[in-house]
Design a protein around this motif. Structure first.
Motif, PDB file in Angstrom:
ATOM      1  N   PHE A  35       0.825  -1.206   0.000  1.00  0.00           N
ATOM      2  CA  PHE A  35       0.000   0.000   0.000  1.00  0.00           C
ATOM      3  C   PHE A  35       0.862   1.259   0.000  1.00  0.00           C
ATOM      4  O   PHE A  35       0.694   2.147  -0.821  1.00  0.00           O
ATOM      5  CB  PHE A  35      -0.940   0.030   1.209  1.00  0.00           C
ATOM      6  N   TYR A  36       1.814   1.316   0.940  1.00  0.00           N
ATOM      7  CA  TYR A  36       2.556   2.574   1.106  1.00  0.00           C
ATOM      8  C   TYR A  36       3.513   2.858  -0.047  1.00  0.00           C
ATOM      9  O   TYR A  36       3.952   3.991  -0.214  1.00  0.00           O
ATOM     10  CB  TYR A  36       3.306   2.576   2.443  1.00  0.00           C
ATOM     11  N   THR A  37       3.843   1.832  -0.852  1.00  0.00           N
ATOM     12  CA  THR A  37       4.664   2.122  -2.024  1.00  0.00           C
ATOM     13  C   THR A  37       3.797   2.349  -3.259  1.00  0.00           C
ATOM     14  O   THR A  37       4.316   2.453  -4.371  1.00  0.00           O
ATOM     15  CB  THR A  37       5.646   0.968  -2.302  1.00  0.00           C
ATOM     16  N   GLY A  38       2.486   2.400  -3.062  1.00  0.00           N
ATOM     17  CA  GLY A  38       1.597   2.662  -4.195  1.00  0.00           C
ATOM     18  C   GLY A  38       1.598   1.549  -5.228  1.00  0.00           C
ATOM     19  O   GLY A  38       1.298   1.778  -6.401  1.00  0.00           O
ATOM     20  N   SER A  39       1.923   0.331  -4.799  1.00  0.00           N
ATOM     21  CA  SER A  39       2.078  -0.754  -5.771  1.00  0.00           C
ATOM     22  C   SER A  39       0.752  -1.335  -6.233  1.00  0.00           C
ATOM     23  O   SER A  39       0.735  -2.219  -7.073  1.00  0.00           O
ATOM     24  CB  SER A  39       2.935  -1.861  -5.163  1.00  0.00           C
ATOM     25  N   GLY A  85       8.645   5.284 -12.058  1.00  0.00           N
ATOM     26  CA  GLY A  85       8.799   5.635 -13.462  1.00  0.00           C
ATOM     27  C   GLY A  85       8.443   4.537 -14.419  1.00  0.00           C
ATOM     28  O   GLY A  85       8.919   4.501 -15.536  1.00  0.00           O
ATOM     29  N   ARG A  86       7.592   3.606 -14.003  1.00  0.00           N
ATOM     30  CA  ARG A  86       7.286   2.484 -14.870  1.00  0.00           C
ATOM     31  C   ARG A  86       5.924   2.600 -15.558  1.00  0.00           C
ATOM     32  O   ARG A  86       5.539   1.751 -16.318  1.00  0.00           O
ATOM     33  CB  ARG A  86       7.312   1.173 -14.059  1.00  0.00           C
ATOM     34  N   VAL A 119       4.478   5.820  -8.337  1.00  0.00           N
ATOM     35  CA  VAL A 119       4.382   4.406  -8.003  1.00  0.00           C
ATOM     36  C   VAL A 119       5.767   3.904  -7.617  1.00  0.00           C
ATOM     37  O   VAL A 119       6.765   4.333  -8.194  1.00  0.00           O
ATOM     38  CB  VAL A 119       3.840   3.615  -9.210  1.00  0.00           C
ATOM     39  N   GLY A 120       5.791   3.037  -6.617  1.00  0.00           N
ATOM     40  CA  GLY A 120       7.067   2.439  -6.251  1.00  0.00           C
ATOM     41  C   GLY A 120       7.910   3.314  -5.361  1.00  0.00           C
ATOM     42  O   GLY A 120       9.076   3.010  -5.130  1.00  0.00           O
TER      43      GLY A 120
END
Lengths: 155, 517
Positions: free
Chosen positions: B137-141, B260-261, B399-400
C-alpha cells in the motif's frame, strides 16, 4: 429480410457450438446448486431440549438451583417456579453469577438478577424458559423455548 | 558372434552411463554455466518459471520489499509441511482431538517441536501478510495494472486469517470450544439487526449461516469436522491457487512495481525515470516469439534489458535467504516457546476472560460493542473499502516510492496521530463514562447496534480521509490517510484487547490488577 417471424438460419456449426456451451453452463450451474445443498443439514443431530429438573416438591419458595450441564438456573418464589438460560444473548458464552446479577466473561455484557440487560453488547435479556410437568410429576424445562421474563409456573 | 558381443558391449555401456543418463533425463540440461543458460533454466523449469528470467535491482532492495511477500509464501510452505506431518496423528473428533494433541506433545517423537513450528509459523505468517499489505500500500504498488492483484492479495489475507481461526479450533481445548461458539454466533449475529427491525420471522440469514458452519444447532462433532475440512483441505487449496495467481500476475505485470514504470498516454513504456531507447544488445535473448500469434502488447517487453540482472542467482538467492531466515525464526521460537494447550473444552464454563489469539483481539474489542456491527459490518466495510482503493485512487504518479514522497509521509504521520487519538478516545469514553445504555436505560436496541464506538470510529476515519482529500486534492493522499487510520486503529484495539482487558472484559491497566478468585 430476417426478423422474428423469418429468422436467419443459424449455421450448423454455430448451433452445435452454442448447444455445447449452454449445456455445459446448465450442467455447471445445476451441479453446483446440487452440491451446495449438501452442507445444509436436513436433520439436526442434537439432544432434546427438555431437561428434567426434579419434582416440584424440591422447589419450596426461595430455592435456587443451577444446572451447569444444561446452562440453566431454576428459581422458586411464592409466585411459582421459573427457569432462566445462562447463555449470554450476545455470542453464546455462559454468564457467571455475581452479587449484582450476571456477567459475561467474553465481551462484558451485564444482566440484572432478572436477566435484563444492564450494559455491554447483549442485544436482549437472558431467555426465560417454559416449564411444564412430566407425567411422573417432575418439572420439565424446555431449553429451546422462550417465555417473557417474569413468567412463573405455578406449582 | 560379433553381434552378440557388440550387443553386450552396448548394454554394458548403457549400464555404465546409467547415472548420467538418469540425471540427463531428470534435469534435461547440464548445470548452467552462463547467465544465459541460467535464464533458460528458469524459463524451461516448471518450478522456476513463475519467476521472470531477469529482474530489476529495485525489486531486490531490502528496504523496498523487506522480502515480506516471499516470507509469507515461505511460511505457507513451512505450514504445509508441518501441517501434513501433524495430520498423521491428529484425530478430528471431540472425544479424541484433545488427547491426540497431548500425544503429539508428550509421546510422538518430535511431535511437540513440529506442532510448535506449525504454530509459530502461523503467527509469523499473519504478521508478514499484514506487513506485506502495508508495504504494497505505502509504495503505491496497487496502482494500474496491479489493481486486481491487490484484490487477490486481500483475499489471501482473509484466507490467512481464516486458516488461523480454523486451526486453533482443532485441539478442542477451552480456547477452541469458545472460539467456535463465538465465531458461529458472530455468523448468526445478523439476527440482532433482523430482530431489532422485526423481520427475523421471514428472513433469518443469521441462523442459516450458523447452521451451515456448525452442521447442527450447537457446537459439537459436526462443527469440528467442518472446521477440520476447511483447515486442511478447502482453505489451503484456495490459498495455494490464489497465491499462484498472485505471484504469476506480479510477473506478468512486469515484476515488482518501481518508480517511473507507468505507461504514457502514447501507450509506450518508459524505462527508468527518463526514457531509454531499447537497443538489441548482447544481453540474453528474451523473445516472445510464440506470442506473435496474438495481437496487442506483449508483457514486459518494454524493459530495457541492460538495467536488469539475471534472476538466477540474484533473485533465487534472496528468496532462499528469506526462506532460511523465517525457518530459523520458526525453529528458534518453537524450541523455546511451546504452543499453548488449555484445559479440555468445557461447554458449561468459559474461561474468564475468554480471549482469542492476539490478531483477533482487535475484533473482539469491536465485538464487545456490538456483535453484528463489530463482527460483520465493520470488517466487511473495511475489506470492501480496501478492495476499492485502487479503483478510487487512480493517480499514476509516484508508483514504487514509499509514501509517494515527502507529502505522503507527512499525511501518514498526521493520520497516525489522528487515528491513534480517535481510537484511544473511542475506547476511553465507554470505559470511563459508559455508553448509550448507561445514559438512556430504555433506549431501543436498534440505536445500541447502530451507534456504538466501532461505528463512530469508522465514521471518524472516513471523515478524516475526506478531509485529507479536500485539503490535498489528491486521492492518493486520502487513501494514505484512511489506510493509516485503519492500521493504527487495528493496532490500538488489538493492544487494548491483549493487555488492558481482564475478567468480564473489564478494563485493567495491568494483568496484575485482575481480581483473584
Amino acid at each position: 429480410m430476417p426478423g422474428r417471424l423469418d429468422p436467419k438460419p443459424i449455421p450448423r456449426r454455430d448451433f452445435l457450438g452454442l448447444a455445447g456451451l449452454w449445456s455445459a453452463a446448465i450442467a455447471i450451474v445445476g451441479s453446483v446448486a446440487g452440491m451446495a445443498q449438501l452442507p445444509k443439514p436436513r436433520v439436526l443431530p442434537e439432544a432434546a431440549g427438555t431437561v428434567k429438573v426434579g419434582p416440584a416438591t424440591a422447589y419450596p419458595a426461595g430455592t435456587v438451583k443451577v444446572f451447569t450441564d444444561h446452562r440453566i438456573r431454576v428459581i422458586a418464589t411464592d409466585q411459582g417456579v421459573a427457569a432462566m438460560s445462562l447463555i449470554c444473548t450476545h455470542l453464546g458464552c455462559v454468564v457467571a453469577e455475581g452479587p449484582d446479577g450476571f456477567h459475561c466473561p467474553c465481551h462484558g455484557s451485564r444482566f440484572d438478577a432478572q436477566g435484563r440487560v444492564l450494559g455491554g453488547p447483549a442485544p436482549r435479556a437472558l431467555h426465560w424458559l417454559p416449564i411444564s410437568r412430566a407425567a411422573d410429576g417432575s418439572l420439565l424445562v424446555d431449553t429451546k423455548g422462550d417465555v417473557p421474563p417474569g413468567t412463573f409456573y405455578e406449582v | 558372434m560379433t553381434t552378440k558381443t557388440s550387443g553386450l558391449g552396448l548394454f554394458w555401456q548403457n549400464v555404465v552411463s546409467l547415472p548420467s543418463s538418469l540425471r540427463e533425463s531428470f534435469a534435461r540440461r547440464s548445470a548452467p554455466t552462463s547467465d544465459r543458460a541460467r535464464s533458460q533454466s528458469i524459463f524451461a523449469n516448471i518450478f522456476l518459471h513463475i519467476h521472470s528470467t531477469r529482474v530489476h535491482p529495485h525489486a531486490l532492495r531490502l528496504s523496498y520489499t523487506w522480502g515480506l511477500g516471499v516470507a509469507s509464501a515461505a511460511l505457507f510452505f513451512i505450514l504445509t509441511v508441518t501441517g501434513v506431518l501433524l495430520m498423521i496423528y491428529y484425530k478430528p473428533s471431540t472425544e479424541l482431538a484433545y488427547q491426540s494433541i497431548k500425544d503429539l506433545h508428550y509421546v510422538v517423537p518430535t511431535g511437540r517441536f513440529i506442532r510448535n513450528i506449525h504454530r509459530w509459523a502461523a503467527q509469523l505468517m499473519v504478521i508478514t501478510v499484514l506487513l506485506h499489505m502495508a508495504r504494497v500500500f505505502y509504495t503505491g504498488s496497487y496502482k494500474k495494472p496491479r489493481e486486481f492483484n491487490w484484490v487477490i492479495g486481500l483475499g489471501l489475507f482473509v484466507l490467512t486469517l481464516a486458516l488461523s481461526f480454523t486451526g486453533y479450533l482443532l485441539p478442542w481445548d477451552q480456547l477452541a470450544y469458545w472460539a467456535i461458539t463465538i465465531g458461529a454466533n458472530i455468523a448468526a449475529s445478523p439476527t440482532e439487526l433482523t430482530d431489532a427491525i422485526g423481520i427475523t420471522h421471514w428472513f433469518n440469514i443469521g441462523a442459516f449461516q450458523k447452521e451451515l458452519l456448525l452442521g447442527a444447532s450447537e457446537v459439537g462433532e459436526d462443527a469440528l469436522i467442518r472446521f477440520y475440512v476447511l483447515h486442511v483441505m478447502i482453505l489451503p487449496i484456495l490459498l495455494a491457487i490464489g497465491m499462484s495467481a498472485h505471484i504469476w500476475r506480479v510477473r506478468k505485470d512486469g515484476g515488482l512495481s518501481r518508480p517511473g514504470r507507468h505507461t504514457t498516454a502514447a501507450g509506450k513504456g518508459v524505462g527508468a525515470s527518463q526514457p531509454v531507447p531499447q537497443t538489441p544488445s548482447s544481453s540474453p535473448t528474451k523473445t516472445y516469439g510464440l506470442m506473435c500469434v496474438v495481437k496487442g502488447k506483449t508483457p514486459a517487453t518494454d524493459q530495457n534489458l541492460d538495467e536488469t540482472v539475471p534472476s538466477w542467482p540474484y533473485l533465487l538467492r534472496a528468496e532462499l535467504l528469506v526462506l532460511m531466515v523465517f525457518t530459523f525464526f520458526s525453529l528458534v521460537l518453537a524450541y523455546f516457546f511451546d504452543a499453548p494447550l488449555k484445559e479440555l473444552a468445557n461447554p458449561s464454563v468459559p474461561e474468564n476472560p475468554a480471549k482469542a489469539p492476539w490478531y483477533f483481539l482487535g475484533l473482539q474489542e469491536m465485538v464487545s460493542y456490538s456483535a453484528f456491527i463489530g463482527g460483520v459490518v465493520v470488517p466487511a466495510v473495511a475489506m470492501i473499502g480496501l478492495a476499492l482503493i485502487p479503483y478510487l485512487d487512480r493517480e499514476r504518479e509516484q508508483v514504487g516510492v514509499w509514501f509517494s514522497g515527502a507529502v505522503g509521509r507527512v499525511v501518514a504521520w498526521r493520520s497516525l496521530v489522528f487515528g491513534a487519538i480517535a481510537a484511544v478516545a473511542m475506547v476511553a469514553i465507554p470505559v470511563n463514562f459508559g455508553w448509550l445504555r448507561n445514559w438512556f436505560p430504555g433506549i431501543p436496541q436498534l440505536w445500541i447496534i447502530l451507534i456504538n464506538p466501532g461505528t463512530i470510529l469508522t465514521a471518524l476515519y472516513v471523515l478524516w480521509s475526506v478531509y485529507e482529500l479536500k485539503r490535498s486534492g489528491s486521492t492518493r493522499m486520502a487513501a494514505i490517510a484512511l489506510f493509516t487510520c485503519f492500521l493504527v486503529g487495528f493496532a490500538i484495539l488489538t493492544t487494548v484487547g491483549t493487555v488492558f482487558r481482564g475478567p468480564n472484559w473489564d478494563f485493567y491497566w495491568w494483568p496484575s490488577q485482575w481480581p483473584t478468585h
